[in-house]
Design a protein around this motif. Sequence first.
Motif, PDB file in Angstrom:
ATOM      1  N   GLN A   1       0.809  -1.217   0.000  1.00  0.00           N
ATOM      2  CA  GLN A   1       0.000   0.000   0.000  1.00  0.00           C
ATOM      3  C   GLN A   1       0.845   1.272   0.000  1.00  0.00           C
ATOM      4  O   GLN A   1       0.383   2.327  -0.409  1.00  0.00           O
ATOM      5  N   THR A   2       2.080   1.165   0.490  1.00  0.00           N
ATOM      6  CA  THR A   2       3.008   2.297   0.506  1.00  0.00           C
ATOM      7  C   THR A   2       4.371   1.798   0.050  1.00  0.00           C
ATOM      8  O   THR A   2       4.657   0.599   0.113  1.00  0.00           O
ATOM      9  N   PRO A   3       5.258   2.691  -0.391  1.00  0.00           N
ATOM     10  CA  PRO A   3       6.603   2.261  -0.760  1.00  0.00           C
ATOM     11  C   PRO A   3       7.338   1.546   0.369  1.00  0.00           C
ATOM     12  O   PRO A   3       8.126   0.631   0.109  1.00  0.00           O
ATOM     13  N   ASP A   4       7.085   1.927   1.621  1.00  0.00           N
ATOM     14  CA  ASP A   4       7.737   1.252   2.749  1.00  0.00           C
ATOM     15  C   ASP A   4       7.391  -0.232   2.792  1.00  0.00           C
ATOM     16  O   ASP A   4       8.196  -1.055   3.254  1.00  0.00           O
ATOM     17  N   ASP A   5       6.186  -0.597   2.319  1.00  0.00           N
ATOM     18  CA  ASP A   5       5.767  -1.997   2.338  1.00  0.00           C
ATOM     19  C   ASP A   5       6.635  -2.873   1.438  1.00  0.00           C
ATOM     20  O   ASP A   5       6.657  -4.099   1.595  1.00  0.00           O
ATOM     21  N   LEU A   6       7.346  -2.248   0.475  1.00  0.00           N
ATOM     22  CA  LEU A   6       8.160  -3.026  -0.456  1.00  0.00           C
ATOM     23  C   LEU A   6       9.259  -3.813   0.263  1.00  0.00           C
ATOM     24  O   LEU A   6       9.700  -4.855  -0.224  1.00  0.00           O
ATOM     25  N   ARG A   7       9.696  -3.326   1.411  1.00  0.00           N
ATOM     26  CA  ARG A   7      10.774  -4.006   2.137  1.00  0.00           C
ATOM     27  C   ARG A   7      10.357  -5.389   2.618  1.00  0.00           C
ATOM     28  O   ARG A   7      11.215  -6.234   2.910  1.00  0.00           O
ATOM     29  N   ALA A   8       9.058  -5.624   2.720  1.00  0.00           N
ATOM     30  CA  ALA A   8       8.570  -6.934   3.162  1.00  0.00           C
ATOM     31  C   ALA A   8       8.261  -7.855   1.989  1.00  0.00           C
ATOM     32  O   ALA A   8       7.767  -8.971   2.198  1.00  0.00           O
ATOM     33  N   HIS A   9       8.561  -7.409   0.758  1.00  0.00           N
ATOM     34  CA  HIS A   9       8.241  -8.184  -0.441  1.00  0.00           C
ATOM     35  C   HIS A   9       9.501  -8.634  -1.153  1.00  0.00           C
ATOM     36  O   HIS A   9      10.600  -8.085  -0.940  1.00  0.00           O
ATOM     37  N   GLU A  10       9.335  -9.627  -1.999  1.00  0.00           N
ATOM     38  CA  GLU A  10      10.395 -10.000  -2.936  1.00  0.00           C
ATOM     39  C   GLU A  10      10.421  -8.967  -4.060  1.00  0.00           C
ATOM     40  O   GLU A  10       9.419  -8.775  -4.752  1.00  0.00           O
ATOM     41  N   CYS A  11      11.542  -8.290  -4.221  1.00  0.00           N
ATOM     42  CA  CYS A  11      11.669  -7.277  -5.268  1.00  0.00           C
ATOM     43  C   CYS A  11      12.816  -7.663  -6.194  1.00  0.00           C
ATOM     44  O   CYS A  11      13.930  -7.943  -5.737  1.00  0.00           O
ATOM     45  N   MET A  12      12.541  -7.663  -7.454  1.00  0.00           N
ATOM     46  CA  MET A  12      13.545  -8.030  -8.460  1.00  0.00           C
ATOM     47  C   MET A  12      14.146  -6.761  -9.045  1.00  0.00           C
ATOM     48  O   MET A  12      13.415  -5.844  -9.423  1.00  0.00           O
ATOM     49  N   LEU A  13      15.451  -6.722  -9.111  1.00  0.00           N
ATOM     50  CA  LEU A  13      16.163  -5.497  -9.433  1.00  0.00           C
ATOM     51  C   LEU A  13      16.713  -5.540 -10.851  1.00  0.00           C
ATOM     52  O   LEU A  13      17.291  -6.536 -11.271  1.00  0.00           O
ATOM     53  N   TYR A  14      16.537  -4.429 -11.547  1.00  0.00           N
ATOM     54  CA  TYR A  14      16.993  -4.278 -12.920  1.00  0.00           C
ATOM     55  C   TYR A  14      18.239  -3.410 -12.898  1.00  0.00           C
ATOM     56  O   TYR A  14      18.170  -2.219 -12.604  1.00  0.00           O
ATOM     57  N   GLY A  15      19.388  -3.985 -13.178  1.00  0.00           N
ATOM     58  CA  GLY A  15      20.623  -3.213 -13.193  1.00  0.00           C
ATOM     59  C   GLY A  15      21.781  -4.017 -12.651  1.00  0.00           C
ATOM     60  O   GLY A  15      21.675  -5.210 -12.372  1.00  0.00           O
ATOM     61  N   HIS A  16      22.920  -3.327 -12.456  1.00  0.00           N
ATOM     62  CA  HIS A  16      24.145  -3.995 -12.040  1.00  0.00           C
ATOM     63  C   HIS A  16      24.394  -3.890 -10.538  1.00  0.00           C
ATOM     64  O   HIS A  16      25.074  -4.727  -9.970  1.00  0.00           O
ATOM     65  N   SER A  17      23.865  -2.856  -9.886  1.00  0.00           N
ATOM     66  CA  SER A  17      24.196  -2.611  -8.483  1.00  0.00           C
ATOM     67  C   SER A  17      23.533  -3.628  -7.568  1.00  0.00           C
ATOM     68  O   SER A  17      22.395  -4.062  -7.802  1.00  0.00           O
ATOM     69  N   LYS A  18      24.243  -3.995  -6.494  1.00  0.00           N
ATOM     70  CA  LYS A  18      23.672  -4.917  -5.526  1.00  0.00           C
ATOM     71  C   LYS A  18      22.515  -4.282  -4.762  1.00  0.00           C
ATOM     72  O   LYS A  18      21.574  -4.952  -4.355  1.00  0.00           O
ATOM     73  N   SER A  19      22.607  -2.985  -4.535  1.00  0.00           N
ATOM     74  CA  SER A  19      21.530  -2.246  -3.880  1.00  0.00           C
ATOM     75  C   SER A  19      20.964  -1.228  -4.860  1.00  0.00           C
ATOM     76  O   SER A  19      21.705  -0.480  -5.486  1.00  0.00           O
TER      77      SER A  19
END
Length: 295
Positions: A179-197
């Motif tokens: 419901q908010t961007p903060d909630d993303l930390r509790a989800h599996e998020c797939m990252l597009y790019g080279h950086s680890k973070s």
Amino acid sequence: MSQLEDMQLFVSVLEQGSFTAAAEVLGLSKQFVSRRVAALEARLGVRLLNRSTRKLSATALGQSYFERARRILQDVAETDMLVSEQGASPRGALRLAAPMSFGTLHLSELLPAFMQRYPEVNIELDLSDRTVDLLGEGYDMAIRIGELADSSLIARQLAPLHMVTCASPAYLAMHGEPQTPDDLRAHECMLYGHSKSVEWHYWRDGRSQRIALHGRYRVNNGELVRDAAIAGLGLTMLPTFIVGDALASGQLVTVLEAYQMPAGKVYAVYPQHRQSSLLVQFLIDYLREALTSQG
């Protein structure tokens, strides 16, 4: 031979990596090419090449001469082209670099159509998600997406770039919808790019929020990230030119729609010495018109 022809021979030797390869490309004998380069060194009074039985390389002066000579030859070719065409139609060769996903999804159709329209145009396309060095690697133009680093390159906008956060219906049914961007930390998020973070950036009511994420799955190709999202592996943030069809078919759905995401752009960038190139300008105008009509 003229001074300009000797310059062309020397440039070809370094571009091809040997006298033999340059001779084959130019349709000349190896002995003739070697003799003319030696005559060029004698006329200039400097050594341009380090010669050994194993490899051929430029001296410091030779590298400087090569870079300036290549620019001079490009300027001569462009001048001939502009005069002969009288502004009517482009011709010649163009070396182009573009991101992998953008190239496969857009340029695979647009470039063949451009070449059919202009049959005297040759294009060498390099698809890679790394940022190429246009000057150092000899590219005439590159397509870049998002924020541009400060440089001496000239940039022209081709199209706007729209980002969305999305996931498959199956993933959301199992894990719930953030419901908010903060909630993303509790989800599996797939990252597009080279950086680890990677930071995902959102705005709401004039306030900015950046969420630093560490995902289990990180890929430098957007189509693979999209396919993993369709398979239900997690949430991702991608441009609509990659996920548009999956959203339209219902394979993916957007989340956090109350929050704005970065508004980026698709650019064509090219070195200053290519600014007068009729071919570069025709291709940019063509791509901008085609991408705008696609929405």
